[in-house]
Design a protein around this motif. Structure first.
Motif, PDB file in Angstrom:
ATOM      1  N   UNK A  37       0.943 -29.374  12.237  1.00  0.00           N
ATOM      2  CA  UNK A  37       0.026 -30.431  11.815  1.00  0.00           C
ATOM      3  C   UNK A  37       0.561 -31.221  10.626  1.00  0.00           C
ATOM      4  N   UNK A  38       1.706 -30.848  10.120  1.00  0.00           N
ATOM      5  CA  UNK A  38       2.287 -31.547   8.978  1.00  0.00           C
ATOM      6  C   UNK A  38       1.682 -31.176   7.644  1.00  0.00           C
ATOM      7  N   UNK A  39       0.887 -30.120   7.614  1.00  0.00           N
ATOM      8  CA  UNK A  39       0.273 -29.710   6.356  1.00  0.00           C
ATOM      9  C   UNK A  39       1.260 -28.975   5.456  1.00  0.00           C
ATOM     10  N   UNK A  40       2.290 -28.401   6.051  1.00  0.00           N
ATOM     11  CA  UNK A  40       3.350 -27.727   5.311  1.00  0.00           C
ATOM     12  C   UNK A  40       4.682 -28.211   5.858  1.00  0.00           C
ATOM     13  N   UNK A  41       5.616 -28.639   5.000  1.00  0.00           N
ATOM     14  CA  UNK A  41       6.928 -29.082   5.512  1.00  0.00           C
ATOM     15  C   UNK A  41       7.632 -27.964   6.271  1.00  0.00           C
ATOM     16  N   UNK A  42       8.253 -28.300   7.386  1.00  0.00           N
ATOM     17  CA  UNK A  42       8.906 -27.287   8.203  1.00  0.00           C
ATOM     18  C   UNK A  42      10.092 -26.655   7.498  1.00  0.00           C
ATOM     19  N   UNK A  43      10.650 -27.325   6.498  1.00  0.00           N
ATOM     20  CA  UNK A  43      11.733 -26.716   5.726  1.00  0.00           C
ATOM     21  C   UNK A  43      11.229 -25.507   4.946  1.00  0.00           C
ATOM     22  N   UNK A  44       9.985 -25.562   4.500  1.00  0.00           N
ATOM     23  CA  UNK A  44       9.394 -24.459   3.743  1.00  0.00           C
ATOM     24  C   UNK A  44       8.777 -23.403   4.656  1.00  0.00           C
ATOM     25  N   UNK A  50       9.323 -21.642  16.586  1.00  0.00           N
ATOM     26  CA  UNK A  50      10.725 -21.906  16.240  1.00  0.00           C
ATOM     27  C   UNK A  50      11.391 -20.673  15.646  1.00  0.00           C
ATOM     28  N   UNK A  51      10.647 -19.935  14.849  1.00  0.00           N
ATOM     29  CA  UNK A  51      11.188 -18.712  14.250  1.00  0.00           C
ATOM     30  C   UNK A  51      11.547 -17.702  15.325  1.00  0.00           C
ATOM     31  N   UNK A  52      10.637 -17.507  16.294  1.00  0.00           N
ATOM     32  CA  UNK A  52      10.904 -16.552  17.371  1.00  0.00           C
ATOM     33  C   UNK A  52      12.047 -17.033  18.256  1.00  0.00           C
ATOM     34  N   UNK A  53      12.137 -18.359  18.467  1.00  0.00           N
ATOM     35  CA  UNK A  53      13.246 -18.896  19.266  1.00  0.00           C
ATOM     36  C   UNK A  53      14.580 -18.676  18.555  1.00  0.00           C
ATOM     37  N   UNK A  54      14.596 -18.854  17.231  1.00  0.00           N
ATOM     38  CA  UNK A  54      15.827 -18.611  16.472  1.00  0.00           C
ATOM     39  C   UNK A  54      16.213 -17.140  16.537  1.00  0.00           C
ATOM     40  N   UNK A  55      15.226 -16.257  16.467  1.00  0.00           N
ATOM     41  CA  UNK A  55      15.514 -14.829  16.548  1.00  0.00           C
ATOM     42  C   UNK A  55      16.069 -14.473  17.925  1.00  0.00           C
ATOM     43  N   UNK A  56      15.471 -15.021  18.975  1.00  0.00           N
ATOM     44  CA  UNK A  56      15.948 -14.731  20.327  1.00  0.00           C
ATOM     45  C   UNK A  56      17.339 -15.302  20.561  1.00  0.00           C
ATOM     46  N   UNK A  57      17.606 -16.494  20.012  1.00  0.00           N
ATOM     47  CA  UNK A  57      18.915 -17.109  20.205  1.00  0.00           C
ATOM     48  C   UNK A  57      20.034 -16.367  19.501  1.00  0.00           C
ATOM     49  N   UNK A 224      18.664 -23.263   6.940  1.00  0.00           N
ATOM     50  CA  UNK A 224      18.207 -22.978   8.307  1.00  0.00           C
ATOM     51  C   UNK A 224      16.937 -22.122   8.208  1.00  0.00           C
ATOM     52  N   UNK A 225      15.819 -22.798   8.023  1.00  0.00           N
ATOM     53  CA  UNK A 225      14.568 -22.079   7.781  1.00  0.00           C
ATOM     54  C   UNK A 225      14.137 -21.179   8.928  1.00  0.00           C
ATOM     55  N   UNK A 226      14.260 -21.596  10.206  1.00  0.00           N
ATOM     56  CA  UNK A 226      13.834 -20.684  11.279  1.00  0.00           C
ATOM     57  C   UNK A 226      14.585 -19.352  11.257  1.00  0.00           C
ATOM     58  N   UNK A 227      15.895 -19.394  11.010  1.00  0.00           N
ATOM     59  CA  UNK A 227      16.654 -18.149  10.963  1.00  0.00           C
ATOM     60  C   UNK A 227      16.312 -17.338   9.710  1.00  0.00           C
ATOM     61  N   UNK A 228      16.033 -18.017   8.601  1.00  0.00           N
ATOM     62  CA  UNK A 228      15.622 -17.299   7.392  1.00  0.00           C
ATOM     63  C   UNK A 228      14.329 -16.545   7.650  1.00  0.00           C
ATOM     64  N   UNK A 229      13.353 -17.220   8.233  1.00  0.00           N
ATOM     65  CA  UNK A 229      12.064 -16.578   8.474  1.00  0.00           C
ATOM     66  C   UNK A 229      12.157 -15.538   9.587  1.00  0.00           C
ATOM     67  N   UNK A 230      13.104 -15.693  10.494  1.00  0.00           N
ATOM     68  CA  UNK A 230      13.309 -14.651  11.500  1.00  0.00           C
ATOM     69  C   UNK A 230      13.754 -13.359  10.827  1.00  0.00           C
ATOM     70  N   UNK A 231      14.658 -13.464   9.851  1.00  0.00           N
ATOM     71  CA  UNK A 231      15.072 -12.279   9.110  1.00  0.00           C
ATOM     72  C   UNK A 231      13.929 -11.690   8.300  1.00  0.00           C
ATOM     73  N   UNK A 232      13.147 -12.562   7.663  1.00  0.00           N
ATOM     74  CA  UNK A 232      11.993 -12.082   6.888  1.00  0.00           C
ATOM     75  C   UNK A 232      10.998 -11.378   7.803  1.00  0.00           C
TER      76      UNK A 232
END
Length: 266
Positions: A37-44, A50-57, A224-232
């Motif tokens: 919804x744009x309430x939080x920047x996707x970089x943050x 996207x996080x799950x897709x990065x983890x699967x990839x 690379x925020x999706x991969x960072x959050x995948x690790x978290x």
């Protein structure tokens, strides 16, 4: 004359497991919705999808580094929790020694040990040895302090009976102190084990070239925020699984426990 109506009885309360499930589902929904919804920047905060897709990839990469982290966590947890609980039982059963050790351990526990990590790398290098030793010390202190505190809640009558039966110190520790202090020991194990996991990940983020913490740090430098959050997310799942394991141990050892009241063992 109108008859007074009694208030309707409250409905059945949701069990704690259902509340936790609803809370977790709400967090996951917000994780996906807020960036979409744009309430939080996707970089943050990238969307959960996207996080799950990065983890699967990068599943192979994450799996290889997770195994390295689990190896370090296992060794550090054996050292921290095994030594911490063992020393806590021994020191807690000897009142003069406990009165000496407890203030020292409490003071050391108040020091943020992460500021001492450069010393560990200087002493043990930047390999797995330094992160294992650091995480072991990080988790040892709460296990030691929690176990000593649990010993002080045991009814002195148990110790009197053990002495009257000429039980050795080892028998007193394993057959009296440990079962009586088991709830506190397991609580300290839960805290100490979680801190071991955090200690390993933090050490990997600072200097290591392997492990989940290293992946988080590497992808952070690449923005690379999706991969960072995948690790978290993997670290959070690891902590939750550890908590569930401790919960199972608590359930299976419930018959060991017997009522205790405050009393200080001599």
């Amino acid at each position: 004359m109108s008859r007074a109506t009694s208030p309707a009885p409250p409905g059945p309360a949701l069990p704690p497991s259902a509340v936790r499930l609803l809370l977790g589902a709400g967090i996951l929904v917000l994780w996906e919705a807020l960036p979409r919804l744009g309430l939080v920047p996707e970089l943050f905060l990238p969307p959960l999808s996207q996080t799950l897709a990065a983890m699967a990839g990068s599943a192979g990469d994450y799996a290889a580094h997770l195994l390295l982290s689990l190896r370090a966590i296992g060794i550090a947890m054996l050292a921290a929790c095994g030594l911490g609980i063992g020393l806590g039982l021994l020191v807690g059963s000897i009142a003069p020694l406990r009165r000496t050790v407890q203030p020292l351990a409490s003071g050391l526990y108040a020091v943020p040990l992460v500021i001492l990590y450069p010393l560990f790398t200087a002493w043990f290098g930047i390999g797995p040895q330094s992160k294992i030793v650091f995480a072991s010390l990080y988790g040892l202190l709460p296990c030691l302090l929690g176990t000593m505190a649990g010993i002080q809640t045991i009814d002195r009558q148990y110790l009197t009976i053990a002495r009257s039966m000429r039980a050795s110190r080892l028998q007193t520790i394993t057959r009296v102190l440990l079962p009586a202090a088991l709830p506190t020991v397991l609580s300290s194990f839960r805290v100490g084990g979680a801190l071991v996991i955090v200690g390993v990940v933090v050490a990997e983020m600072l200097t290591s070239s392997e492990g989940i913490g290293y992946l988080i740090s590497r992808y952070r430098t690449l923005l690379d925020s999706p991969h960072v959050f995948a690790g978290i997310l993997l670290v959070v799942l690891l902590v939750f699984l550890f908590g569930a394991l401790v919960g199972q141990i608590e359930h299976r050892t419930a018959h060991w426990r017997f009522a205790t009241r405050s009393g200080e063992p001599g």
